[in-house]
Design a protein around this motif. Structure first.
Motif, PDB file in Angstrom:
ATOM      1  N   LEU A   1       0.826  -6.942  -2.484  1.00 56.41           N
ATOM      2  CA  LEU A   1       2.135  -6.458  -2.070  1.00 56.41           C
ATOM      3  C   LEU A   1       2.800  -7.480  -1.173  1.00 56.41           C
ATOM      4  O   LEU A   1       2.123  -8.197  -0.427  1.00 56.41           O
ATOM      5  CB  LEU A   1       1.987  -5.131  -1.334  1.00 56.41           C
TER       6      LEU A   1
ATOM      7  N   LEU B   1       7.176  -5.694   2.832  1.00 55.52           N
ATOM      8  CA  LEU B   1       6.955  -4.273   2.522  1.00 55.52           C
ATOM      9  C   LEU B   1       5.854  -3.686   3.394  1.00 55.52           C
ATOM     10  O   LEU B   1       5.995  -2.587   3.947  1.00 55.52           O
ATOM     11  CB  LEU B   1       6.601  -4.111   1.043  1.00 55.52           C
ATOM     12  N   LEU B   2       4.773  -4.431   3.556  1.00 54.16           N
ATOM     13  CA  LEU B   2       3.672  -3.945   4.394  1.00 54.16           C
ATOM     14  C   LEU B   2       4.098  -3.854   5.855  1.00 54.16           C
ATOM     15  O   LEU B   2       3.789  -2.876   6.552  1.00 54.16           O
ATOM     16  CB  LEU B   2       2.463  -4.859   4.241  1.00 54.16           C
TER      17      LEU B   2
ATOM     18  N   THR C   1       6.496  -0.920   6.321  1.00 57.79           N
ATOM     19  CA  THR C   1       5.766   0.351   6.308  1.00 57.79           C
ATOM     20  C   THR C   1       5.042   0.561   7.629  1.00 57.79           C
ATOM     21  O   THR C   1       5.046   1.674   8.172  1.00 57.79           O
ATOM     22  CB  THR C   1       4.769   0.363   5.146  1.00 57.79           C
TER      23      THR C   1
ATOM     24  N   ILE D   1       1.871   3.304  -0.310  1.00 53.32           N
ATOM     25  CA  ILE D   1       1.913   1.856  -0.092  1.00 53.32           C
ATOM     26  C   ILE D   1       0.517   1.285   0.112  1.00 53.32           C
ATOM     27  O   ILE D   1       0.095   0.383  -0.622  1.00 53.32           O
ATOM     28  CB  ILE D   1       2.806   1.529   1.124  1.00 53.32           C
TER      29      ILE D   1
ATOM     30  N   HIS E   1      -1.907   2.158  -2.677  1.00 53.05           N
ATOM     31  CA  HIS E   1      -1.366   1.689  -3.963  1.00 53.05           C
ATOM     32  C   HIS E   1      -1.132   2.816  -4.954  1.00 53.05           C
ATOM     33  O   HIS E   1      -1.157   2.602  -6.166  1.00 53.05           O
ATOM     34  CB  HIS E   1      -2.282   0.637  -4.599  1.00 53.05           C
TER      35      HIS E   1
END
Length: 121
Positions: free
Chosen positions: A17, A21-22, A25, A66, A69
């Motif tokens: 990812l 995005l990580l 989040t 997230i 997955h």
């Protein structure tokens, strides 16, 4: 030799990812945690449990989608994940309804005898 070289097309497990995005989040989860702690200093009456459960549900869905997955997984796994949330919600609702019913003092007292606990030495 890659560990996923023998994987079938479309069934490869690894899908890295993007870091934004990580990190995003993680920031959202941190803000929701701060919001949960801040909510404890206000008195919303009977809505306290509902507010905290909604925040916890949002956090759990983010982690599942997230970090676990599930957003890129097979639909059956997502169905199991959502189904478990529905059952946990039902159990919590049943517990809250039961606690309201048992909170009343409906136990009849037949006599006025009071049993005192022995004093500790």
């Amino acid at each position: 030799m890659s560990a996923h070289e023998n994987a079938q097309e479309g069934y490869d497990f690894a899908h890295p990812l993007p870091l934004p995005l990580l990190a995003g989040t993680f920031l959202v989860l941190t803000l929701l945690t701060v919001l949960t702690v801040a909510q404890a200093s206000f008195n919303f009456g009977s809505l306290d449990v509902l507010i905290v459960m909604v925040i916890a549900t949002i956090k759990a869905v983010l982690v599942g989608a997230i970090f676990m997955h599930l957003a890129w997984d097979k639909p059956f796994n997502i169905l199991c994940f959502i189904g478990s949330f529905v059952f946990v919600g039902l159990f919590i609702m049943a517990t809250l309804f039961d606690s309201r019913q048992t909170a009343k003092d409906d136990i009849p007292v037949l006599d006025d005898a009071v049993v005192a606990a022995p004093a500790e030495m």
